[in-house]
Write a protein that holds these residues in place. Structure first.
Motif, mmCIF file in Angstrom:
data_model
loop_
_atom_site.group_PDB
_atom_site.id
_atom_site.type_symbol
_atom_site.label_atom_id
_atom_site.label_comp_id
_atom_site.label_asym_id
_atom_site.label_seq_id
_atom_site.Cartn_x
_atom_site.Cartn_y
_atom_site.Cartn_z
ATOM 1 N N TYR A 1 4.486 -8.733 -20.649
ATOM 2 C CA TYR A 1 5.497 -9.955 -20.697
ATOM 3 C C TYR A 1 6.530 -10.055 -19.322
ATOM 4 C CZ TYR A 1 4.000 -8.609 -25.142
ATOM 5 O OH TYR A 1 3.288 -8.110 -26.482
ATOM 6 N N ASP A 2 5.889 -9.858 -18.161
ATOM 7 C CA ASP A 2 6.463 -9.972 -16.902
ATOM 8 C C ASP A 2 7.893 -9.185 -16.932
ATOM 9 O OD1 ASP A 2 6.898 -10.648 -14.179
ATOM 10 O OD2 ASP A 2 7.636 -12.751 -14.941
ATOM 11 N N ARG A 3 7.830 -8.184 -17.545
ATOM 12 C CA ARG A 3 9.194 -7.304 -17.778
ATOM 13 C C ARG A 3 8.988 -5.907 -17.457
ATOM 14 N NH1 ARG A 3 14.119 -8.682 -17.175
ATOM 15 N NH2 ARG A 3 13.640 -10.460 -18.284
ATOM 16 N N VAL A 4 7.866 -5.235 -17.919
ATOM 17 C CA VAL A 4 7.758 -3.689 -17.820
ATOM 18 C C VAL A 4 6.415 -3.295 -17.298
ATOM 19 C CG1 VAL A 4 7.753 -1.603 -19.172
ATOM 20 C CG2 VAL A 4 9.413 -3.177 -19.784
ATOM 21 N N GLU A 5 6.322 -2.500 -16.298
ATOM 22 C CA GLU A 5 5.061 -1.874 -15.898
ATOM 23 C C GLU A 5 4.913 -0.507 -16.092
ATOM 24 O OE1 GLU A 5 3.936 -2.756 -11.572
ATOM 25 O OE2 GLU A 5 4.369 -0.514 -11.413
ATOM 26 N N LEU A 6 3.851 0.099 -16.653
ATOM 27 C CA LEU A 6 3.399 1.427 -16.629
ATOM 28 C C LEU A 6 2.100 1.759 -15.709
ATOM 29 C CD1 LEU A 6 3.619 1.750 -20.525
ATOM 30 C CD2 LEU A 6 5.299 2.342 -18.899
ATOM 31 N N SER A 7 2.082 2.711 -15.137
ATOM 32 C CA SER A 7 1.155 2.995 -14.072
ATOM 33 C C SER A 7 0.733 4.420 -14.210
ATOM 34 C CB SER A 7 1.662 2.676 -12.809
ATOM 35 O OG SER A 7 2.549 3.225 -12.154
ATOM 36 N N TYR A 8 -0.431 4.678 -13.657
ATOM 37 C CA TYR A 8 -0.900 6.187 -13.416
ATOM 38 C C TYR A 8 -1.742 6.352 -12.530
ATOM 39 C CZ TYR A 8 -3.801 10.503 -14.092
ATOM 40 O OH TYR A 8 -4.508 11.530 -13.638
ATOM 41 N N GLN B 1 13.655 -11.289 -6.293
ATOM 42 C CA GLN B 1 13.251 -10.285 -7.680
ATOM 43 C C GLN B 1 13.674 -9.152 -7.741
ATOM 44 O OE1 GLN B 1 9.335 -11.169 -9.511
ATOM 45 N NE2 GLN B 1 9.192 -8.947 -10.185
ATOM 46 N N VAL B 2 14.337 -8.258 -8.487
ATOM 47 C CA VAL B 2 14.767 -6.983 -8.434
ATOM 48 C C VAL B 2 14.434 -6.180 -9.536
ATOM 49 C CG1 VAL B 2 16.896 -5.498 -8.221
ATOM 50 C CG2 VAL B 2 16.764 -7.766 -7.300
ATOM 51 N N SER B 3 13.854 -4.878 -9.229
ATOM 52 C CA SER B 3 13.190 -4.029 -10.446
ATOM 53 C C SER B 3 13.720 -2.737 -9.700
ATOM 54 C CB SER B 3 11.875 -4.293 -10.488
ATOM 55 O OG SER B 3 11.332 -5.478 -10.693
ATOM 56 N N VAL B 4 13.793 -1.882 -11.043
ATOM 57 C CA VAL B 4 14.000 -0.385 -10.876
ATOM 58 C C VAL B 4 12.779 0.264 -11.370
ATOM 59 C CG1 VAL B 4 16.552 -0.811 -11.069
ATOM 60 C CG2 VAL B 4 15.250 -0.285 -12.949
ATOM 61 N N GLY B 5 12.563 1.445 -10.930
ATOM 62 C CA GLY B 5 11.408 2.324 -11.204
ATOM 63 C C GLY B 5 11.488 3.607 -11.097
ATOM 64 N N LEU B 6 10.598 4.400 -11.431
ATOM 65 C CA LEU B 6 10.567 5.795 -11.274
ATOM 66 C C LEU B 6 8.984 6.110 -11.475
ATOM 67 C CD1 LEU B 6 9.585 7.563 -14.075
ATOM 68 C CD2 LEU B 6 11.694 6.879 -14.860
ATOM 69 N N GLN B 7 8.690 7.400 -10.254
ATOM 70 C CA GLN B 7 7.532 7.881 -10.303
ATOM 71 C C GLN B 7 7.603 9.446 -10.816
ATOM 72 O OE1 GLN B 7 6.426 6.575 -6.398
ATOM 73 N NE2 GLN B 7 5.784 4.747 -7.095
ATOM 74 N N HIS B 8 6.991 9.678 -11.661
ATOM 75 C CA HIS B 8 7.120 11.227 -12.089
ATOM 76 C C HIS B 8 5.694 11.945 -11.525
ATOM 77 C CE1 HIS B 8 7.993 15.002 -13.891
ATOM 78 N NE2 HIS B 8 6.836 14.876 -14.837
ATOM 79 N N LYS B 9 5.790 12.865 -10.826
ATOM 80 C CA LYS B 9 4.579 13.597 -10.045
ATOM 81 C C LYS B 9 4.589 15.122 -10.577
ATOM 82 C CE LYS B 9 5.879 10.305 -6.390
ATOM 83 N NZ LYS B 9 6.229 10.477 -4.761
ATOM 84 N N ARG C 1 11.572 -4.904 -14.468
ATOM 85 C CA ARG C 1 12.248 -6.099 -13.793
ATOM 86 C C ARG C 1 13.517 -6.714 -14.339
ATOM 87 N NH1 ARG C 1 12.587 -11.606 -14.528
ATOM 88 N NH2 ARG C 1 11.167 -11.426 -16.310
ATOM 89 N N LEU C 2 14.542 -6.405 -13.428
ATOM 90 C CA LEU C 2 15.729 -6.588 -13.834
ATOM 91 C C LEU C 2 16.191 -8.218 -14.137
ATOM 92 C CD1 LEU C 2 17.897 -3.869 -12.012
ATOM 93 C CD2 LEU C 2 16.953 -3.816 -14.247
ATOM 94 N N TYR C 3 15.917 -8.753 -12.792
ATOM 95 C CA TYR C 3 16.135 -10.027 -12.910
ATOM 96 C C TYR C 3 15.429 -10.985 -11.546
ATOM 97 C CZ TYR C 3 19.570 -8.859 -9.350
ATOM 98 O OH TYR C 3 20.069 -8.499 -8.200
ATOM 99 N N GLY C 4 15.419 -12.237 -11.624
ATOM 100 C CA GLY C 4 14.771 -12.981 -10.363
ATOM 101 C C GLY C 4 13.390 -12.878 -10.768
ATOM 102 N N GLY D 1 0.833 -1.017 -0.089
ATOM 103 C CA GLY D 1 -0.047 0.177 0.119
ATOM 104 C C GLY D 1 0.785 1.299 0.144
ATOM 105 N N LEU D 2 1.819 1.360 0.655
ATOM 106 C CA LEU D 2 2.661 2.642 0.964
ATOM 107 C C LEU D 2 3.918 2.223 0.163
ATOM 108 C CD1 LEU D 2 2.686 3.148 4.789
ATOM 109 C CD2 LEU D 2 1.121 4.185 2.923
ATOM 110 N N VAL D 3 4.295 1.158 -0.178
ATOM 111 C CA VAL D 3 5.642 0.894 -0.559
ATOM 112 C C VAL D 3 5.448 0.175 -1.934
ATOM 113 C CG1 VAL D 3 7.944 -0.371 -0.333
ATOM 114 C CG2 VAL D 3 6.593 0.537 1.755
ATOM 115 N N PRO D 4 6.088 0.589 -3.101
ATOM 116 C CA PRO D 4 6.305 -0.082 -4.129
ATOM 117 C C PRO D 4 7.319 -1.528 -4.144
ATOM 118 C CG PRO D 4 7.613 1.822 -4.616
ATOM 119 C CD PRO D 4 7.158 1.978 -3.350
ATOM 120 N N TRP D 5 6.849 -2.603 -4.734
ATOM 121 C CA TRP D 5 7.755 -3.878 -4.714
ATOM 122 C C TRP D 5 8.512 -4.021 -6.022
ATOM 123 C CZ3 TRP D 5 4.300 -7.828 -1.759
ATOM 124 C CH2 TRP D 5 3.737 -7.554 -0.629
ATOM 125 N N ALA D 6 9.263 -5.029 -6.090
ATOM 126 C CA ALA D 6 9.830 -5.419 -7.398
ATOM 127 C C ALA D 6 8.756 -6.183 -8.205
ATOM 128 C CB ALA D 6 11.020 -6.500 -6.971
#
Length: 288
Positions: free
Chosen positions: A86-93, A135-143, A123-126, A44-49
């Motif tokens: 494809y279990d690789r990229v997520e886009l959100s709004y 599982q490790v992912s990198v992300g950004l949130q533009h506000k 998702r980078l790997y795992g 709820g408060l924290v983005p996960w991988a």
């Protein structure tokens, strides 16, 4: 929540429950996580991988969510959608609406603060369940705030900003008395004041700082999860104190089409108001 929000939740729930074939079925139940209040997949408060869908490597998935956080003096509503590929990229709004108490409305002549958030996660790997490592992912949130009036009044430097994060998530099967355990650790580089609702940067700091966030949950059954979260916050504004956030939550996932979450949240001091505690309610529906 207002009547329109409740109607939307009810209609969405019934429609999704009516068909168990709508959501992508590449992953096991609960591995899509929840919808984070800023729109990303996770807690709820924290983005996960994890990504916001049940898609496998040859599928896509889409979801929508509604969240209402009602604490002592404030209310935060968030509504949005996410798509994963494809279990690789997520886009959100997500669009957030932050309702102010009566005394601040009179002082500032502003009733609410709105913010739009656009997210990207890779998702980078795992794999959170099947690989030996997380599982490790990198992300950004533009506000982007819809108005800079309150942020400027409090001394914030900007009305727009971008958070960058790296997250690691792991599920340990049968780890606690035979129950599955899930944990997540996220490191976020941010300038945001109160998640960006009070602008970005300030007289105390105008540079990026790395804040740590974490979640842990216990899967009591394939359908029920209980856990807690902690989110470290920066302190950029001399005019208002900012505290770390925490919650204790329970989530119910009857199938891959919908999940419901309720939590007790403690936001500490928010915009001069101390002891901001209350209830977090959220629903996520998966469209395919």
């Amino acid at each position: 929540m207002n009547k329109n929000t409740l109607k939307l939740m009810a209609v969405g729930s019934l429609a999704l429950w009516a068909s168990t074939s709508m959501a992508a079925d590449g992953k096991i139940l609960a591995t899509a996580g929840l919808s984070q209040v800023e729109g990303s997949g996770g807690g709820g408060l924290v983005p996960w991988a994890t990504l916001a869908g049940y898609d496998s490597r040859d599928e896509t998935a889409a979801s929508f969510f509604i969240t209402d956080v009602n604490v002592s003096d404030y209310r935060l509503s968030s509504i949005g959608a996410a798509t994963s590929f494809y279990d690789r990229v997520e886009l959100s709004y997500a669009q957030q609406t932050f309702d102010l108490p009566v005394d601040l409305v009179k002082a500032l002549s502003v009733g609410e603060i709105k913010q739009d958030i656009f997210g990207l996660k890779v998702r980078l790997y795992g794999d959170a369940v099947y690989s030996a490592y997380p599982q490790v992912s990198v992300g950004l949130q533009h506000k982007q705030l819809d108005s800079d009036f309150v942020a400027s009044y409090l001394g914030a430097k900007d009305d727009t900003g971008t958070d960058f994060y790296v997250a690691a998530t792991k599920v340990h099967l049968g780890a606690v008395a035979g129950y599955n355990l899930v944990w997540n650790v996220t490191a976020r580089a941010t300038k945001a004041n109160e998640m960006g609702l009070l602008g970005y940067g300030g007289p105390d700091n105008k540079d990026y700082q790395v804040m740590m966030e974490g979640s842990v949950g216990l899967l009591l059954s394939p359908n029920w999860v209980v856990g807690m979260e902690y989110r470290q916050k920066p302190s950029n504004l001399s005019s208002v104190e900012e505290d770390d956030w925490k919650d204790v939550f329970v989530s119910y996932m009857p199938n891959k089409n919908v999940n419901f979450t309720a939590a007790y949240v403690d936001l500490g001091t928010v915009a001069t108001k101390k002891d901001q505690t209350g209830i977090y309610l959220s629903m996520t529906g998966y469209l395919w």
